[in-house]
Design a protein around this motif. Structure first.
Motif, PDB file in Angstrom:
ATOM      1  N   PRO A  50      85.215 -10.177 -90.865  1.00 27.86           N
ATOM      2  CA  PRO A  50      84.698  -8.844 -90.522  1.00 27.86           C
ATOM      3  C   PRO A  50      83.518  -8.379 -91.364  1.00 27.86           C
ATOM      4  N   SER A  51      83.378  -8.897 -92.596  1.00 29.43           N
ATOM      5  CA  SER A  51      82.304  -8.434 -93.480  1.00 29.43           C
ATOM      6  C   SER A  51      81.170  -9.438 -93.627  1.00 29.43           C
ATOM      7  N   LEU A  52      81.274 -10.587 -92.965  1.00 21.79           N
ATOM      8  CA  LEU A  52      80.309 -11.669 -93.145  1.00 21.79           C
ATOM      9  C   LEU A  52      78.906 -11.271 -92.681  1.00 21.79           C
ATOM     10  N   LYS A  53      77.906 -11.522 -93.564  1.00 19.70           N
ATOM     11  CA  LYS A  53      76.512 -11.195 -93.255  1.00 19.70           C
ATOM     12  C   LYS A  53      75.622 -12.429 -93.160  1.00 19.70           C
ATOM     13  N   VAL A  54      75.973 -13.471 -93.916  1.00 17.82           N
ATOM     14  CA  VAL A  54      75.176 -14.702 -93.913  1.00 17.82           C
ATOM     15  C   VAL A  54      76.121 -15.891 -93.783  1.00 17.82           C
ATOM     16  N   LEU A  55      75.847 -16.748 -92.799  1.00 24.15           N
ATOM     17  CA  LEU A  55      76.661 -17.943 -92.577  1.00 24.15           C
ATOM     18  C   LEU A  55      75.763 -19.169 -92.519  1.00 24.15           C
ATOM     19  N   THR A  56      76.076 -20.164 -93.351  1.00 24.12           N
ATOM     20  CA  THR A  56      75.323 -21.418 -93.374  1.00 24.12           C
ATOM     21  C   THR A  56      76.273 -22.586 -93.178  1.00 24.12           C
ATOM     22  N   HIS A 100      69.228 -11.525 -78.414  1.00 21.68           N
ATOM     23  CA  HIS A 100      68.808 -10.297 -79.079  1.00 21.68           C
ATOM     24  C   HIS A 100      68.225 -10.515 -80.474  1.00 21.68           C
ATOM     25  N   VAL A 101      68.240 -11.748 -80.972  1.00 24.81           N
ATOM     26  CA  VAL A 101      67.775 -11.981 -82.340  1.00 24.81           C
ATOM     27  C   VAL A 101      66.265 -11.794 -82.438  1.00 24.81           C
ATOM     28  N   LYS A 102      65.792 -11.447 -83.643  1.00 27.14           N
ATOM     29  CA  LYS A 102      64.360 -11.273 -83.878  1.00 27.14           C
ATOM     30  C   LYS A 102      63.675 -12.588 -84.193  1.00 27.14           C
ATOM     31  N   LYS A 103      64.393 -13.488 -84.900  1.00 25.47           N
ATOM     32  CA  LYS A 103      63.822 -14.781 -85.250  1.00 25.47           C
ATOM     33  C   LYS A 103      64.800 -15.874 -84.860  1.00 25.47           C
ATOM     34  N   GLN A 139      70.247 -11.109 -86.516  1.00 23.24           N
ATOM     35  CA  GLN A 139      68.798 -10.958 -86.484  1.00 23.24           C
ATOM     36  C   GLN A 139      68.065 -12.283 -86.649  1.00 23.24           C
ATOM     37  N   HIS A 140      68.652 -13.224 -87.384  1.00 18.59           N
ATOM     38  CA  HIS A 140      67.989 -14.501 -87.667  1.00 18.59           C
ATOM     39  C   HIS A 140      68.960 -15.636 -87.346  1.00 18.59           C
ATOM     40  N   ALA A 141      68.527 -16.568 -86.510  1.00 19.57           N
ATOM     41  CA  ALA A 141      69.377 -17.694 -86.130  1.00 19.57           C
ATOM     42  C   ALA A 141      68.583 -18.989 -86.157  1.00 19.57           C
ATOM     43  N   TRP A 142      69.206 -20.037 -86.703  1.00 18.03           N
ATOM     44  CA  TRP A 142      68.597 -21.368 -86.743  1.00 18.03           C
ATOM     45  C   TRP A 142      69.673 -22.349 -86.317  1.00 18.03           C
TER      46      TRP A 142
END
Length: 310
Positions: free
Chosen positions: A209-215, A292-295, A260-263
């Motif tokens: 629920p709190s995750l902001k960055v996933l690699t 909907h992502v920006k990048k 916002q950012h996806a790779w």
């Protein structure tokens, strides 16, 4: 000539420890014991300890130097007030007995520890002490294995403060355990899984629920049936996603409304287990979910295969 006044030694212990000694390496902090009687035990209250076998063994495997390193760590942990320790970093290889490494980590894994960094370079089949999973104040956990099985005691995991988790070269062998462990971390904001193997995983489920960055960097999947495995991510606060897998999954299921950012980069996008239509369907569905992502970064060849269909 008058003797200059030693103003540094007149400072309160809290400043000497937190503002001076804590900025030094562990070795340098220990050397301050030679300054005067007052400095003799100040280092035992430093909030961070860092040990690396390379400082003794270099790039080779010198058992004599390894023994010196083991004695050094033993003495420091014996004299240090570990209850005041907030950060612990350890780098060791196969010259260090597993039982000794286990005892070191157990000694520092107390409820007030905030950061734990351990690199088991060259140390195979290592098991993390259960006490690590009960450090309620732990905020950062970084473990670098050498293909050891990662199997936390899920019934006793209590890491309510853990915000950053990074695992490297870990073997995940139970998909339910993987899902339960990640979902048991309510404060997790950063999750990094590098060069990890996922055996018998028909799906990788990441619900945080709190995750902001996933690699997911160089994630290797070994399911029983390659044609049906999938990645499922449920992270309502996720802002950045980096996903590099060894092959294209059958399906992506993403609940990431603020991403916002996806790779996205499957190394084998043209996996023969999926038909060309299957590849197109998977990729098209993925693009619709992250429109909907920006990048956006995606495998160029995979994008060319799907552009005519989406």
């Amino acid at each position: 000539m008058s003797i200059e006044e030693d103003r540094i030694s007149e400072l309160p212990d809290s400043i000497l420890v937190n503002e001076i000694l804590s900025r030094l390496s562990t070795k340098c902090a220990l050397r301050t014991t030679l300054l005067s009687k007052r400095w003799r035990w100040l280092w035992t209250n430093v909030p961070a300890l860092k040990f690396s076998h390379t400082s003794y063994t270099g790039s080779g495997l010198d058992k004599a130097k390894a023994t010196l390193f083991m004695d050094y760590v033993d003495v420091v942990l014996l004299r240090h007030q570990t209850s005041n320790l907030r950060s612990f970093k350890l780098v060791c290889d196969e010259t260090i007995p597993k039982s000794l490494v286990y005892s070191w980590i157990s000694a520092v894994a107390h409820p007030k520890l905030h950061e734990l960094y351990v690199d088991f370079c060259g140390l195979e089949h290592y098991v993390i002490p259960p006490s690590v999973y009960r450090c309620r104040s732990l905020k950062v956990l970084r473990l670098s294995f050498r293909w050891s099985v990662f199997k936390p005691p899920i019934t006793s995991v209590s890491l309510p403060s853990l915000a950053s988790l990074e695992l490297r070269c870990a073997n995940f062998v139970d998909e339910n355990l993987t899902q339960q462990f990640i979902s048991s971390l309510p404060a997790l904001e950063l999750l990094v899984l590098r060069e990890c193997y996922f055996y018998n995983h028909h799906e990788l489920v990441i619900s945080a629920p709190s995750l902001k960055v996933l690699t997911l960097s160089k994630a290797y999947f070994k399911p029983n049936e390659l044609s049906n495995w999938r990645i499922k991510i449920c992270a309502p606060k996720l802002d950045q996603l980096y996903c590099q897998t060894d092959k294209l999954p059958r399906e992506y299921i993403l609940d990431v409304p603020v991403l916002q950012h996806a790779w996205i980069h499957p190394e084998k996008w043209d996996n023969t287990i999926l038909t060309k239509e299957g590849v197109r369907g998977t990729a098209c569905d993925l693009l619709k979910q992250i429109a909907h992502v920006k990048k956006l970064g995606i495998h160029a060849d995979l994008l060319m295969v799907t552009v005519a269909s989406c």
